[in-house]
Structure formats: structure tokens, C-alpha cells
Design an enzyme around this catalytic site. Structure first.
Site: not given
Ligand code: NOJ
Length: 767
Positions: A298
Site C-alpha cells: 500500500d
Molecule cells: C491507500 C489506500 O489504502 C489504498 O486502498 C489505495 O489503493 C492507495 N492508497 C492508492 O491510492
């Protein structure tokens, strides 16, 4: 760097790139359709330098539109140079056919091997045309509709250059304080698994090389939905039993459905940050489940292991991440910078790097990016597809199906179509932004049809609109905290005046679109701001109120439930919100949604879920009356206000008793449990017939009941249908004391009915 600057930079390099672009294809035979993908991947890997390999494992955010905290490292110029060197394998948040082509051209034409980028984006509930938030879609219990919704979202996004979505989020969520409940399928692992499959199939279609599809991503692996206290990014401490029986099933279902990628999660799980969880990623996912796609971290989660107090420094974080099986680094700048020296020191291996790169390249080949890197970059197609009739109609269809009727005393709904004076009150009644919900990065602000606009197409009644409570003034940015006004009651007067003259009052209240979602945890689950006060004030003047709720999570609605005759849960329904709500209010669509999460009586009940454990002092309401020594609260019931699976219709359904084909079965056999469902009302309607099973005793304690099947049935007035569920030993499997999935002989109860609180039951045994 602004987009126009980037495009300018790119133009200057144009001539050079035409020449260079022909070279890689000629060298590496990348257009050879006959050669199996695995061989093409191996061939390419054999030609890559270490830097180029690490580049594939490196993902950068675009030059604008950030969906996470902006990193201090890496500026646009540096990112551009890295692209040109082939040091970037993927970008996120670059969107639009033209923009994607621009970055793709750098990767393909300027880098030595010309490996195309995979372009990621949070296509969570629609791209430009926004569909209902996933929690709302799940309330439809209509798997085909959800598949279609994902497929239309993919079509619109793919036309805008995207070929990889960071969805579906398959985190089971039991705590409504957590803002991201809006993004998943609610509290149940069985329903969550079926929805995960439907969404993966919708995004990826039958053939990933179809340019109308995108690669999907099951996230967040794992247990992110169990953040302590419902506070986003918080620590998670759960046992093996909950992990395997509750958290992992939807991930397994997504893997079995062929999802191409996984994303790990921000949280630590029992002391280990998920990004470094070798057991989860290498043993379970890539080992036991044979997952052959890749895992992306993430946003910055590699680097955040330092804040977790788990990694010493960035280098150590890289070592932990790669050893644990995280293949791609989203915005941590760690793999690119640190792995080289880790290799030299023998802390990670070349096999691990090659394995990660192989997995990433394979998905790129499957997407057809090597055959045509610009297959998602056709501006003509983008114009044609964006907001097309097909996509708008799909969004409307999904929106109608997502609405849940929570209360309808004296059949206040549907509304009469003529001769009525309607007061339409509330901060969200004419709000065109909130219905878009949280993940709507590519949508135009204020592009949803508001309730006021939706009602306008019914011309037989007169409408008087008053806001009552103001919304935030400016449209907040994706990362900003938002509130519904708490300081200004000046609108109450006009609202009361409108209510006084009305035959019916429709009040549209709830959460602003950005009050749920990532980073939007709440300690209170009531109507924010002055909305509750407004509701009660209006009620003093006119009791004929239809409460239309817009929210991204379960709310505490005790007062409304006791006093307001009709309540409609409309969530954040997306672009077509107002049209869908109007059709339901007027009875042109008979609501059939059922809650995918329990609605609490009090925040203090969190986490709240229907599939709880019995305990040694069972906590069903009523319990051990006359004593305090049973599992309960002194000041509130244990049960939810509205249970999981609950939802009403404009018609009535009658269930027969359950008929069992046999009351016992053995391994290798199966039995059937059936009911006859009858529409005893006056209009056509749909009912979600739900089957729950209780395993009465086992080697580990089992929930009081678990959803194990459901069927969406449509019946005309007076019609009936037999609904049957097959029960076999496989359906009874769980993660047992033997640390494996198996069923155990014993006694079971099956419940079939209209929601998770149904009492209609029968018994059977597995011998
Ligand atoms: C953080 C989020 O937790 C995740 O779900 C998302 O896909 C990413 N940012 C990218 O934006």
C-alpha cells in the site's frame, strides 16, 4: 510538475523516441503472439539489468492527484528521468488517454527495453460515472448487477488509459466507526466472498487482453478491517480463528476467481506489519493458494514499517518487504534505492527479485501491453465511452438495487404521484456532491443528480425545498476533513415553514460524501452536526416524514426508528442517485436491498456483527433475566437496531416452514433445505432468501449462525416459488483445531428467512 509542462517535455523528445521505439520490439520479438507468455517473460528477464528489474518493482504516483501523503522524496523531474531509464514499472493516478499515452511513451520509447507501464487507479465505485459505494452495491445482494457495475466501471476507466484497479476491497468490516466500511462488502465473509468473485469477474472479464477490462486487486491483505477501535491505520490483534474463518475467505475467493494482484495493508497484524508478513504473503497466498499474480504494497507501507517500530531504516524495510513477498513498492522509493546493496550483502536473493519481476511482467503481458502499449490510450474511444448511455443506465440500475427500505409505517411509501405538497428538507436534499461518495477522484465535482433534481421528473406534486442545515461551503479536497455545519441554525426557520404546509416531508440527512472513507473514522455514529435537532424540530410540526439517509456506514438511528414513519437507506449512490431515489420514493422501483452490516443501537456496541460467538453465558437479548452474570450491557440491548440482512419491500412475503430432504448426511452426500416463498402483497417485488447454519459444537467454538447461501427471488402478487439450498459437508467446513479447513461430524441448525434474525429453523446432522 503540471501536466502541460510534462507534455511539453515529452514533445521535445519526440523525434528521438520514434527511432528508439522501434528498437526494443525488433530486438526482443515482443509482438510474437505465438510464444507462450511464460517464455516471453523469461526471455525478457534474461535481458534485463538489475536496475531495470528493480524498476519493474517500483511504482510512482503520477505528477498530480495524490491519494496519499505526498512523499518528500522524488520530484517530478526525477520521476521523469526514472521513467526514461526504465526504472519505473507502474504509475498510479495518471489518468486520461492523452496523459497515460504521454507517460507510456516515455517508458516505451525512451527506456532501453521499452517495457510498458501498468497504470493503476482506485477505480472503486466507478470512474467518471460514479456507481454506488461498494457497501451500497452489496446491499443489493445481486451478484450479477455488481459484476456488471464493475465491468462498466472498467470499460470507462480502460478507455481513459487505466489498466489496473486497486479494487475490490474485500476486508470484512465489523466496526462502523472505521470509515472504510463504505469501500467493502460489509461484515460477512460468505457474502463478502461472493461479492469479491463478482467484482473480480466484472473488472477482469473473461479475457484480460480485452481492452475494455482492467486487472483487479484484492486488498488489503490482511485484516485491515479489524483496526482497533475502528481508527484507521490502527493496530490489529486477532487470533488465528478469526483470521482464517472471517478475514481470509474473501481473499481466497478473489484468488480463486483469478484476481491478478493483491495489495497488502497498512496495519500490523499480531505484531507484524502486513507488508512484512511472510506467513500471509509467501506461505498462505503464494504457497497454499498458488497465487501467481503480484503483490503491491500500500502507499508508502514499506517505509511506514519504520514508524511501526519494526524496521530499523529504509534498507531494513526493503529487506523485510521483499523477503516477505511484497513484489511492488508503491511510493516508498525503497526497492529502487535499497535492494542493490541488500543483494550484495546477501540479505535478499536474486531469485526473489526475479520472481517479483516475473509476476509483474506476466500481468503486463496478459493485459496485452507488450502487443500494444497504447491499447488504452485512444482519445476517440475515451470520448465515446465516457458517460455513455450504457454506463449511465448501468449506474442507475445499480443505484436502485442498492436502496434499503428500513421502515414503512402505514405504507407512507410509495408516495402518491399527484396533488401532494411535498417539503424537501435537509443539507443533502439538493447536494450534487455527497452522493458521489468517497472514491470519485476522476468524477466532476457536483456531477450527481440530487434528490431535488430526481424528484423534478415527477410533475404531479409541488415541492418546496429548504436546506435547514448548511453544508460545508467550499467543495473539500480528497484529503480534507469535512463537517456538516454545526454552528448555523439559521435555515431552521424556512424548513419549518415548508414543513407546516406540506402533506409529506422528505428529509435527506446523513453524512457528507467525504465523511466516510479512508482516514474518516468517527467516534460518533449519529447524524452529524445539527441534523438530528433539525429532524426533531420538523417532527414537532409535521409527523408525516420520510427520512432518506445518505451515508457511507451504519448509523445510530434509535430516535428516527421510534418516531419517523418511513426510513429509506440510500447510502452514497453515485451519479444517478437522485433518479434512483425518486423512482423508489414513487414506487416505480420496489426496493429490495438488505443490509450488509448490522445497524447498532449505540456506538458502545462496536464491533457489532450477527455471526458472534455464543460465549459460556449467551448474550441473546433477554439472557439470564434476574441476574447480571451473563454477557450483556446494563444500559443497552445486545441486538442491533436493524440486523444484518434486514430490508423491507412495498410488498409482503410469506415463508413456509423449512422442508429438509433428510435430517442427516454423511461425507460424500448432500441434503436439501427448502422453503416456499409467497408474495402475499399487491405488487411485484424481490426478496433475498437467506440461509444460515449453526454448527452446534466443534473443535473450536463456532458462531451462533453463519450465512451459507442466499437467493434473490422476484415474484408477482400472489405468486410463490420453492427456494432450495444444497447443504454438503464442504459447506460446513471451517478452520478447525487441526489448523485446516475441514468439516466435523455433529449437530447443526439451519435457518432460512428474510434476515439474520430469522427464527425459522430445522435440524440436521453430519455423521
Ligand atoms: C491507500 C489506500 O489504502 C489504498 O486502498 C489505495 O489503493 C492507495 N492508497 C492508492 O491510492
Amino acid at each position: 510538475m503540471h501536466l502541460s509542462n510534462l507534455l511539453f517535455l515529452l514533445q521535445n523528445r519526440f523525434l528521438k523516441t520514434i527511432f528508439l521505439s522501434l528498437m526494443p520490439i525488433a530486438l526482443f520479438g515482443q509482438t510474437d503472439f505465438e510464444v507462450p507468455i511464460d517464455n516471453r517473460v523469461d526471455d525478457l528477464i534474461s535481458k534485463m539489468t538489475l536496475e531495470e528489474k528493480l524498476g519493474q518493482m517500483n511504482q510512482y504516483n503520477g505528477f498530480w492527484n495524490v491519494t496519499g501523503p505526498t512523499p518528500k522524496e522524488g520530484n517530478a523531474k526525477e520521476k521523469y528521468d526514472h521513467l526514461a531509464k526504465g526504472w519505473v514499472g507502474s504509475m498510479l493516478n495518471v489518468r486520461g488517454a492523452k496523459e497515460v499515452r504521454a507517460v507510456q511513451e516515455v517508458a516505451v520509447n525512451e527506456s532501453r527495453l521499452g517495457i510498458p507501464l501498468i497504470i493503476g487507479f482506485d477505480l472503486i465505485h466507478g470512474y467518471k460515472t460514479i456507481s454506488p459505494i461498494p457497501l451500497a452495491e452489496t446491499a443489493s445482494w445481486d451478484l450479477e448487477a455488481m459484476r456488471m457495475s464493475a465491468s462498466l466501471g472498467a470499460k470507462e476507466a480502460a478507455a481513459a488509459g487505466i489498466n489496473w484497479t486497486f479494487a475490490p476491497m474485500v476486508d470484512v468490516t465489523r466496526d462502523a466507526r472505521w470509515g472504510r466500511v463504505m469501500e467493502g462488502a460489509g461484515e460477512d465473509p460468505y457474502l463478502g466472498s461472493r461479492v469479491a468473485e463478482a467484482r473480480v469477474h466484472g473488472f477482469q472479464g473473461l479475457d484480460l487482453s480485452d481492452p475494455n477490462t482492467v486487472a483487479a486487486c484484492a486488498k488489503h491483505f490482511a485484516a485491515y478491517g479489524f483496526a482497533e477501535s475502528g481508527r484507521d491505520y490502527n493496530t490489529v490483534d486477532i487470533g488465528e480463528n478469526t483470521l482464517h474463518n472471517i478475514v481470509l475467505p474473501p481473499f481466497k475467493a478473489a484468488a480463486d476467481a483469478g484476481v491478478k494482484t493483491f495489495m497488502n495493508s497498512f496495519n500490523d497484524l499480531n505484531g507484524i506489519p502486513a507488508t512484512a508478513d511472510r506467513n500471509l504473503q509467501r506461505n498462505i497466498l503464494k504457497g497454499d493458494w498458488n497465487f501467481d499474480g503480484f503483490i503491491v504494497s500500500d502507499w508508502g507501507s514499506l517505509k511506514e514499517m519504520i514508524d511501526h517500530g519494526y524496521a530499523r531504516d529504509k534498507k531494513h524495510a526493503g529487506e523485510l518487504g521483499l523477503n516477505a513477498g511484497s513484489d511492488m513498492d508503491m511510493e516508498s522509493y525503497i526497492y529502487l534505492n535499497e535492494i542493490k546493496s541488500l543483494l550484495k550483502e546477501g540479505k535478499v536473493s536474486m531469485e526473489q527479485v526475479d520472481d517479483a519481476v516475473r509476476r509483474i511482467l506476466k500481468v503486463k503481458f496478459e493485459l496485452g501491453l507488450f502487443d500494444d502499449p497504447y491499447r488504452y490510450c485512444d482519445e476517440e474511444r475515451e470520448k465515446r465511452v465516457t458517460g455513455s448511455k450504457e454506463i449511465q443506465e448501468g449506474a442507475l440500475d445499480m443505484a436502485k438495487k442498492s436502496i434499503v427500505l428500513l421502515k414503512n409505517e402505514n405504507k407512507l411509501l410509495p408516495l402518491k404521484k399527484e396533488g401532494q405538497k411535498i417539503a424537501l428538507i435537509g443539507p443533502l436534499a439538493n447536494d450534487k456532491n455527497s452522493p458521489l461518495g468517497n472514491w470519485r477522484i476522476a468524477a466532476e465535482n457536483n456531477s450527481a443528480v440530487s434528490v431535488l433534481e430526481g424528484l423534478a421528473s415527477y410533475t404531479g406534486n409541488t415541492i418546496c425545498h429548504a436546506q435547514g442545515v448548511k453544508l460545508v461551503n467550499a467543495i473539500p479536497a480528497f484529503h480534507e476533513e469535512v463537517k456538516i455545519n454545526t454552528t448555523d441554525k439559521s435555515g431552521f426557520k424556512a424548513a419549518k415553514k415548508a414543513a407546516k404546509k406540506a402533506d409529506v416531508v422528505i428529509m435527506v440527512l446523513g453524512e457528507y460524501g467525504f465523511q466516510s472513507g479512508e482516514g474518516r473514522s468517527r467516534t460518533r455514529l449519529d447524524l452529524p452536526g445539527f441534523q438530528q435537532e433539525l429532524l426533531e424540530e420538523i417532527y414537532k410540526i409535521n409527523k408525516n416524514i420520510v427520512l432518506v439517509l445518505m451515508n457511507g456506514r451504519p448509523l445510530v438511528l434509535n430516535w428516527a426508528d421510534q418516531n419517523i414513519p418511513a426510513i429509506l437507506e440510500s447510502w452514497h449512490l453515485g451519479t444517478q442517485s437522485g433518479n434512483a431515489i425518486a423512482q423508489v420514493l414513487y414506487g416505480d422501483y420496489n426496493p429490495s436491498g438488505k443490509l450488509p452490516m448490522s445497524f447498532p443501537r449505540s456506538v458502545g456496541q462496536m464491533p457489532l456483527y450477527y455471526n458472534y460467538k455464543s460465549t459460556g453465558r449467551p448474550g441473546a437479548d433477554g439472557g439470564d433475566a434476574g441476574s447480571v452474570f451473563w454477557s450483556h450491557y446494563g444500559d443497552e440491548k445486545n441486538s442491533p437496531l436493524y440486523p444484518f440482512g434486514f430490508g423491507l419491500s412495498y410488498t409482503e412475503f410469506e415463508y413456509s416452514e423449512i422442508k429438509m430432504s433428510s435430517n442427516s448426511m454423511t461425507i460424500g452426500s448432500q441434503i436439501e433445505a427448502s422453503v416456499v416463498l409467497k408474495n402475499t402483497g399487491k405488487v411485484k417485488g424481490k426478496e433475498v432468501v437467506q440461509m444460515y447454519i449453526h454448527d452446534q459444537f466443534a473443535s473450536v467454538t463456532r458462531p451462533v449462525r453463519e450465512l451459507k447461501g442466499f437467493e434473490l427471488v422476484e415474484l408477482g402478487p400472489g405468486e410463490s416459488k420453492k427456494v432450495s439450498f444444497t447443504i454438503d459437508p464442504e459447506l460446513l467446513e471451517f478452520y478447525s483445531a487441526n489448523r485446516k479447513w475441514e468439516s466435523e461430524p455433529g449437530a447443526f441448525t439451519v435457518y432460512i428467512g428474510t434476515n439474520s434474525a430469522t427464527k425459522r429453523k430445522a435440524n440436521f446432522s453430519l455423521n
